[in-house]
Design an enzyme around this catalytic site. Structure first.
Site, PDB file in Angstrom:
ATOM      1  N   TYR A 188      37.120  21.802  41.601  1.00 24.40           N
ATOM      2  CA  TYR A 188      36.476  23.063  41.253  1.00 24.40           C
ATOM      3  C   TYR A 188      37.512  24.162  41.019  1.00 24.40           C
ATOM      4  CZ  TYR A 188      31.591  21.749  42.252  1.00 24.40           C
ATOM      5  OH  TYR A 188      30.341  21.200  42.213  1.00 24.40           O
ATOM      6  N   GLY A 239      30.242  22.475  47.861  1.00 21.62           N
ATOM      7  CA  GLY A 239      29.598  22.367  49.169  1.00 21.62           C
ATOM      8  C   GLY A 239      30.523  21.750  50.198  1.00 21.62           C
ATOM      9  N   VAL A 240      30.620  22.390  51.355  1.00 18.56           N
ATOM     10  CA  VAL A 240      31.588  21.931  52.354  1.00 18.56           C
ATOM     11  C   VAL A 240      31.233  20.542  52.873  1.00 18.56           C
ATOM     12  CG1 VAL A 240      30.439  22.964  54.374  1.00 18.56           C
ATOM     13  CG2 VAL A 240      32.942  22.706  54.350  1.00 18.56           C
ATOM     14  N   ASP A 241      29.957  20.174  52.860  1.00 17.13           N
ATOM     15  CA  ASP A 241      29.598  18.825  53.287  1.00 17.13           C
ATOM     16  C   ASP A 241      30.142  17.779  52.324  1.00 17.13           C
ATOM     17  OD1 ASP A 241      27.819  19.854  51.392  1.00 17.13           O
ATOM     18  OD2 ASP A 241      26.069  18.807  52.198  1.00 17.13           O
ATOM     19  N   ARG A 242      30.071  18.064  51.024  1.00 22.91           N
ATOM     20  CA  ARG A 242      30.666  17.148  50.045  1.00 22.91           C
ATOM     21  C   ARG A 242      32.174  17.067  50.238  1.00 22.91           C
ATOM     22  NH1 ARG A 242      29.068  19.529  44.461  1.00 22.91           N
ATOM     23  NH2 ARG A 242      30.269  17.747  43.653  1.00 22.91           N
ATOM     24  N   THR A 258      19.002  15.940  51.331  1.00 20.68           N
ATOM     25  CA  THR A 258      18.055  16.801  50.625  1.00 20.68           C
ATOM     26  C   THR A 258      18.413  16.863  49.151  1.00 20.68           C
ATOM     27  OG1 THR A 258      17.787  18.119  52.623  1.00 20.68           O
ATOM     28  CG2 THR A 258      17.040  19.098  50.559  1.00 20.68           C
ATOM     29  N   THR A 294      -0.197   4.318  43.513  1.00 22.47           N
ATOM     30  CA  THR A 294       0.537   5.516  43.091  1.00 22.47           C
ATOM     31  C   THR A 294       1.628   5.893  44.087  1.00 22.47           C
ATOM     32  OG1 THR A 294      -1.405   6.322  41.917  1.00 22.47           O
ATOM     33  CG2 THR A 294       0.303   7.934  42.418  1.00 22.47           C
TER      34      THR A 294
END
Length: 228
Positions: free
Chosen positions: A62, A69-72, A94, A149
């Site tokens: 980046y 995102g810090v988690d990534r 999420t 469904t």
């Protein structure tokens, strides 16, 4: 909900803690609560981790590093600490994320899509007939295809995300020659099974789970901080 700090107060040996490392993707409000809680413990240093240009042997793709995102970011650092080959890190939460890191530790970019649960929730909330049909019966399926469904929605979301990973695998192999795949996150199970079944033959090392990728990344940065 459970008050912030309740769970950590139950950890053994908390009185011995000198530093706390926080990876917060839940917003500034929670961050402020965590700061206040940590501030009530004299002598404890609190480090709110952010994505940077380089850390833990990984170079951020980046242009503005802390927008990743810090988690990534931590997940990639965690995976890199155990893998010196090119890899895809798939985060099934999420949001559904896929990040490519090459053999030199350079982050080559990533993909973000709605996670499996978010896809299903969107169909429930934004449709009429589908929503009522999903509510009418528990999901039933036979292999790839749903038999009602609810089953069709569930299998559709899982296979859509597995297909995204499959495309990422093929694209990554054109850049890196070979690539390993690590999957983590609370919604990973069904997607992992499909990816492993469909794409292992394309990979020299197959598909692996790495549930502690983010925590491992935090540990790597904590160790670096202790050295500095």
């Amino acid at each position: 909900g459970v008050p912030v700090g309740t769970w950590i107060c139950g950890l053994p040996g908390l009185e011995q803690v000198a530093s706390i490392f926080v990876a917060n993707v839940a917003g500034d409000a929670l961050g402020a609560v965590l700061r206040d809680w940590a501030g009530s413990m004299p002598g404890v240093e609190v480090h709110f981790l952010r994505s940077t240009a380089t850390a833990g042997g990984v170079r951020n793709a980046y242009a503005v590093p802390d927008l990743l995102g810090v988690d990534r970011w931590l997940g990639m650092i965690g995976a890199r600490s155990t893998c010196r080959e090119a890899f895809l890190l798939v985060g099934a939460g999420t949001a559904f994320t896929v990040d490519l890191v090459n053999q030199d530790g350079r982050h080559c970019g990533g993909l973000i899509a709605p996670g499996r649960s978010m896809m299903i929730d969107a169909l429930r909330e934004k449709t009429g007939n589908i929503a009522s049909a999903v509510a009418a019966a528990a999901a039933s399926s036979d292999g790839m295809f749903g038999l009602n469904t609810a089953g069709a929605v569930s299998r559709g979301a899982s296979h859509a995300l597995a297909g995204l990973v499959g495309h990422a695998i093929r694209e990554s192999m054109t850049h890196c020659g070979s690539v390993r795949v690590f999957v983590h996150g609370g919604d990973a199970g069904d997607v992992f099974d499909i990816v492993a079944d469909r794409h292992t033959h394309e990979l020299s090392a197959g598909v692996e789970t790495m549930d502690d990728a983010v925590l491992t990344g935090i540990a790597v940065l904590a160790d670096e901080a202790r050295v500095l």
